[in-house]
Design an enzyme around this catalytic site. Structure first.
Site, PDB file in Angstrom:
ATOM      1  N   LYS A  13       0.786  -1.466   0.012  1.00 39.02           N
ATOM      2  CA  LYS A  13       0.246   0.195   0.071  1.00 39.02           C
ATOM      3  C   LYS A  13       1.002   0.979  -0.369  1.00 39.02           C
ATOM      4  CE  LYS A  13      -2.585  -0.398   3.735  1.00 39.02           C
ATOM      5  NZ  LYS A  13      -1.716  -1.818   4.486  1.00 39.02           N
ATOM      6  N   LYS A  35      -2.599   9.811   6.764  1.00 33.67           N
ATOM      7  CA  LYS A  35      -1.831   8.223   7.093  1.00 33.67           C
ATOM      8  C   LYS A  35      -3.306   8.647   8.317  1.00 33.67           C
ATOM      9  CE  LYS A  35      -0.867   4.125   7.747  1.00 33.67           C
ATOM     10  NZ  LYS A  35      -0.059   2.523   6.175  1.00 33.67           N
ATOM     11  N   ALA A 109      -4.901   1.603   7.238  1.00 32.52           N
ATOM     12  CA  ALA A 109      -4.181   0.377   7.932  1.00 32.52           C
ATOM     13  C   ALA A 109      -4.425  -0.874   8.287  1.00 32.52           C
ATOM     14  CB  ALA A 109      -4.010   1.140   9.227  1.00 32.52           C
TER      15      ALA A 109
END
Length: 238
Positions: A13, A35, A109
């Site tokens: 990713k 993020k 995540a």
């Protein structure tokens, strides 16, 4: 705005996020990478966003929460008694970045249903709240078809739009399963193959990485990857 998710942990990713960011930045676009949660690292250790910055250059990065234990964000927060994230928190940060950037990338995540909070909220809820397109990053080898199909089914059930699939790491010498999966992955995802990033690309310097990004991502991202030629070449090698 794009939400980048994976079929699991360690599928590439961050490398794909950095590649998309590098191409957009090289084209003169203002890029931000968000993020929401980084796990498994201490406060001063370089995380995924440090890798994105190293590879993609001058892009804005923002991390909302960091948890030291290598667990899901919800479990890591619970273990340490730290604050969790909600889809509203993530959407607010992404929307704020969107006001001053041409492209915002939200990197999840783990997979699409990894929990952020005790209410069961996930990256899927965030993507839905943002109305963002979803990019699925998948492995090349055996077992990837099931994980990809499950991710796509969840996305469709949640009313999300999977814009395309990217193979996060494509080896120079793929095995039979990998070669066969090239044709089957888009079917499993219900979406087009938009790239295959060369194995080892994240280990290159920024200039070399940009060339790898250009070769490994489709014109949809500003690259030169040709899915049809890639699939024909894979089929010829089986």
């Amino acid at each position: 705005m794009l939400v980048v998710t994976g079929t699991g942990t360690g599928v590439g990713k961050t490398a794909v996020t950095a590649a998309i960011a590098a191409l957009a930045s090289a084209a003169g676009r203002r890029v931000a990478v968000l993020k929401p949660a980084q796990t498994g690292l201490g406060p001063d250790e370089p995380g995924d966003l440090a890798e994105v910055s190293r590879l993609a250059g001058e892009v804005t990065t923002r991390e909302l929460r960091r948890y030291p234990d290598p667990l899901s964000p919800e479990a890591a927060a619970r273990h340490r008694g730290l604050p969790t994230l909600s889809p509203a928190d993530i959407a607010a940060a992404a929307t704020e970045l969107d006001e001053t950037h041409d492209l915002v990338l939200v990197e999840g995540a783990g997979g699409l249903l990894v929990r952020f909070g005790p209410d069961g909220s996930t990256l899927a809820d965030t993507a839905w709240a943002l109305g963002a397109l979803l990019i699925v990053v998948a492995e090349a080898g055996l077992g990837t078809l099931n994980a990809t199909a499950l991710t796509a089914e969840v996305a469709n059930t949640r009313g999300l739009h999977v814009a395309g699939l990217v193979i996060g790491s494509w080896p120079a010498e793929p095995d039979l399963a990998m070669l066969s999966n090239v044709a089957d992955l888009p079917v499993a995802a219900g979406a087009p193959l938009l790239g295959a990033l060369a194995e080892g690309a994240p280990g290159q310097d920024p200039a070399e990485f940009l060339e790898q990004a250009r070769a490994g991502l489709s014109p949809w991202f500003g690259g030169e990857f040709d899915p049809e030629s890639f699939q024909k070449e894979a089929a010829a090698r089986t």
